[in-house]
Structure formats: C-alpha cells, structure tokens
Design an enzyme around this catalytic site. Structure first.
Site, PDB file in Angstrom:
ATOM      1  N   ARG A 113     -38.945   1.127   1.042  1.00  0.00           N
ATOM      2  CA  ARG A 113     -38.454   2.530   1.085  1.00  0.00           C
ATOM      3  C   ARG A 113     -37.674   2.793   2.451  1.00  0.00           C
ATOM      4  O   ARG A 113     -36.845   3.478   2.539  1.00  0.00           O
ATOM      5  CB  ARG A 113     -39.514   3.588   1.055  1.00  0.00           C
ATOM      6  CG  ARG A 113     -39.315   4.786   0.775  1.00  0.00           C
ATOM      7  CD  ARG A 113     -39.117   5.766   2.035  1.00  0.00           C
ATOM      8  NE  ARG A 113     -40.250   5.755   2.985  1.00  0.00           N
ATOM      9  CZ  ARG A 113     -40.086   5.705   4.247  1.00  0.00           C
ATOM     10  NH1 ARG A 113     -39.204   5.551   4.932  1.00  0.00           N
ATOM     11  NH2 ARG A 113     -41.314   5.373   5.054  1.00  0.00           N
ATOM     12  N   THR A 155     -33.410   5.571  19.150  1.00  0.00           N
ATOM     13  CA  THR A 155     -34.471   5.348  19.959  1.00  0.00           C
ATOM     14  C   THR A 155     -33.988   4.251  20.844  1.00  0.00           C
ATOM     15  O   THR A 155     -33.437   3.260  20.527  1.00  0.00           O
ATOM     16  CB  THR A 155     -35.645   4.543  19.075  1.00  0.00           C
ATOM     17  OG1 THR A 155     -36.161   5.688  18.149  1.00  0.00           O
ATOM     18  CG2 THR A 155     -36.915   4.235  20.100  1.00  0.00           C
ATOM     19  N   GLY A 364     -64.295  -7.421   0.935  1.00  0.00           N
ATOM     20  CA  GLY A 364     -63.401  -8.543   1.402  1.00  0.00           C
ATOM     21  C   GLY A 364     -62.100  -8.875   0.729  1.00  0.00           C
ATOM     22  O   GLY A 364     -61.187  -9.195   1.548  1.00  0.00           O
ATOM     23  N   GLU A 387     -40.087   7.962  13.343  1.00  0.00           N
ATOM     24  CA  GLU A 387     -39.353   9.249  12.935  1.00  0.00           C
ATOM     25  C   GLU A 387     -40.219  10.326  13.401  1.00  0.00           C
ATOM     26  O   GLU A 387     -40.284  11.443  12.589  1.00  0.00           O
ATOM     27  CB  GLU A 387     -38.727   9.107  11.496  1.00  0.00           C
ATOM     28  CG  GLU A 387     -37.891   8.134  11.149  1.00  0.00           C
ATOM     29  CD  GLU A 387     -37.473   8.093   9.975  1.00  0.00           C
ATOM     30  OE1 GLU A 387     -37.023   9.185   9.294  1.00  0.00           O
ATOM     31  OE2 GLU A 387     -36.863   7.388   9.313  1.00  0.00           O
TER      32      GLU A 387
END
Length: 408
Positions: A113, A155, A364, A387
């Site tokens: 995505r 960034t 587990g 973001e």
C-alpha cells in the site's frame, strides 16, 4: 528476482490456488453506503491482491525483497493516482473508491500500500496540483501506468516531525538550479525514476522540484536492516550539486503548505489502508479460534477469546464509519487537516492493537510466517510513525481544540 520466483514457484502456485477464506467484517452495514461501482472496484482489487500479492508476500517479507514486478501491475489495475483525472493517466475516481483501493491493498501488505499511496498521493498529486501542463503531460501518464516509479522527499536526517527546519536547498544559477542536501526514510527511493523533492530557495521559501534518475550528483542509497515494511523498498535521497532544469520546479504553490497538502491526501489513504490490515488480522484470529482445540473444545468458546474478538470487531466497525464519513467530506471538498489527522491516528492505532490481540489468540503460531499477523504488526509499527507520528497527530488535534500549537 527471477531466482527468487523459481525457488518459490510451487509454493506460489499453491497459494494462488488456495481458496480465499476471508470474510469481510461489516457489522454496521457500511456496504449499503457504497455505490455498485465502489463495490465492484473493491472486488477487483481484492481479486488482484489474492492473485498477485498474497502468494508471494510472506517470502518477500522474510527475504526483505521488494517485488518490483508488481509496479506495472498496479498501473494496470488503476492503483496509481485513482483520483487523478483520466486524461493524465489517473483513474478519475472519487475519494471513497481511493480509500477502498488502499484498504484492499493493505489487507495484503502495508508495504505494498505504501508503494501505491506514495505514487498516487505524494508524487502524482503534487505534479497534478502544483505542476505545469507540460509537467503533467510528461510525467503523470508514465507514473499512472507504472512505467515510472516515483518517491517523495521531505523527511531529513535531522528534521522529521519538524519539516520546516529542512536544510536541503537550491540556488538559482541562471539557466538551472543547484540542489544540495539529503532526505531519508523515503519509500520507493532506490528504484524511483523521479523524486518530488522539497527544498528551500535562497530566500528560505520551500518549493517542490522534480529530480530525475540519472542527474549527476543524485544518488539513492538503500536503507538496510529494517524489521518493518520488509517487502517495501526504502532509501535515502542524496543531492550533491545536482543541476535541476528550471522547468522541473513545481510553480503553482510554495511554502510548507504544499507538501502538507500531499500528506493530507496520503494520510487519508492510510486511514482506510490500516482497516485492511486490521481486517486481515481479525479474520485470521477468528478462523483460528474456531478451529484450535484446547481442553476439548474450540478456544473461540472461552470468554477471554470472545472478549478479544468482540473488542476487535467493535474497533474495526468504528474505524470503518470514520473512514466512510471522512471520504464523504473529501468528496465534498470539506475535509480538514485535523479531521484527516484524527482518522489516520485512530485507525492505525486501532489496527496495531488488533494485530497484537490477534497474535495472542494464535499463541506461538502467531509469530510465524505461516500467518500474516506478525508481518502486519511489524509493518504497522512503521505506519503509526510515518506521515505524522501518533503523538504529532494528537497535537494537531490539540491545536484544533484549543487554538494553541504545542509543537512549535
């Protein structure tokens, strides 16, 4: 990648042929609020994820491999720039359709995505919104089809939550701009053909520039050693006296508000996408609880397991309603940055908690690659940070409530 595919061909075929057991949780009938076209889009993307992503994603994550062959396939199904007009290579769809696409892709994997939402919201969107007609015609169709992969450079190593402090800069050299600086934690960077980069001019004003692969002095080192988003590719953007043609400046908006508008679009997609990850974890845990026998009966019969499932379904339902209403506001052009922040923060935190609770139900087995939950959990640890971190979004809402900024 060919060797990787060959080694896993049998397993991939088996996964593709496996029945799709997923049952879409929709406790409040949100489907009734969707149009037939939106439901058709969801089914199309769901089929794509089952066919192209689910069979390979566990191996890609285990091996830290980005399946680059998926990029043109995303283009074919319209996952890149769904809200961009068709004439520029986008889908011409509404924002709820965009959200649905992100939800279904993230049900497969958050990294996948990320690849799609960066391309659409952070690369195609600013070129369409702030670029010239020539820039739109040159770049958008190739980005929409997946011929080009793009990335978004905001960034920096020393400026994450405070992007206004960026030091990346460019100077007017007469017939070109000279770009210097560095960006980090950039999704798609090592394989990107273009980067939409935000930098300050000589007056300290922030502008967007389109930097192309192959420009001298431009490099994209890979970020190694990630425990999260391992099927996504992350890197740096390094600019060492890069000559950027003047026609590559995005002229129609400057200032920090420009990249923030891009992030609003991307954060909206994340608010939907996180629901997909939560749905996958919840459904995996629900099916496992029905089948796993302990003390002579399914663990789904025990009160604490039912408590977990009931709380997960409640939180997913609330997130679905938030996302749908926000989509309506986006379609009407009324959604605010604070409203988008609320949805991104709430829905990602919800998904992370659902992943953790689901993992406990599986015991587990929940930490193995046989199930998707641990991969989703690790991915969401990045999604809750990028973001806009969880805390920064709280402060955005705090400012909205009080009128007092607490982060500046």
């Amino acid at each position: 990648m060919d060797t990787f595919l060959a080694e896993n061909l049998l397993d991939t075929i088996q996964r593709k042929n496996a029945p799709d057991l997923f049952e879409h949780p929709d406790f409040y009938g949100v489907d009734d609020l969707l149009t037939p076209e939106q439901r058709m889009i969801r089914q199309s993307i769901r089929d794509f994820v089952k066919r192209e992503i689910s069979p390979i994603i566990e191996d890609c994550a285990q091996r830290n491999i980005f399946p680059s062959f998926i990029v043109p396939k995303f283009g074919e199904i319209g996952a890149f720039g769904p809200t961009i007009p068709v004439e520029y290579g986008g889908g011409g769809l509404d924002y709820i359709s965009y959200g649905i696409i992100m939800q279904e892709i993230e049900r497969g994997d958050s990294g996948m995505r990320s690849t799609a939402s960066v391309q659409g919201s952070l690369v195609m969107y600013p070129i369409y919104k702030f670029g010239t007609e020539e820039q739109r015609r040159k770049y958008l169709p190739k980005l929409g089809s997946g011929e080009y992969l793009g990335c978004f450079g905001l960034t920096e190593p020393d400026h994450g939550s405070n992007p206004s402090g960026m030091t990346t800069n460019f100077k007017d050299m007469g017939d070109h701009y000279l770009l210097n600086g560095a960006k980090m934690w950039i999704s798609n960077a090592p394989e990107a053909d273009i980067a939409v980069v935000w930098a300050k001019n000589e007056q300290g004003r922030i502008h967007g520039l389109i930097v192309e692969r192959g420009m001298e002095g431009f490099s994209t080192p890979v970020t190694h050693g990630k425990w999260s988003l391992r099927a996504s590719i992350t890197g740096e953007l390094v600019f060492d006296n890069v000559k950027v043609p003047k026609e590559n400046l995005l002229p129609n908006k400057s200032g920090l508000g420009a990249p923030m508008m891009c992030l609003d679009s991307a954060r909206y997609g994340i608010a939907w996408g996180a629901i997909g990850a939560a749905m996958d974890c919840y459904e995996t845990a629900r099916r496992y609880a029905m089948e796993r026998i302990q003390f002579g009966k399914p663990i789904a019969s025990f009160q604490l397991v039912q408590k977990k499932l009931a709380e997960m379904l409640t939180e997913i339902t609330k997130a679905q309603l938030v996302a749908w209403r926000l989509g309506v506001l986006m379609n009407e052009g009324k959604a605010t940055t604070a409203q988008i922040s609320l949805a991104k923060r709430n829905n990602v935190a919800m998904a992370l908690e659902v992943a953790r609770e689901s993992r406990q139900i599986l015991g587990g087995m929940g930490i193995t690659g046989e199930y998707s939950i641990m991969r989703h959990m690790m991915n969401l640890e990045s999604v809750v940070t990028y973001e806009g971190t969880h805390d920064i979004h709280l402060l955005i809402l705090g400012k909205e409530i009080t009128g007092i900024p607490a982060f500046a």
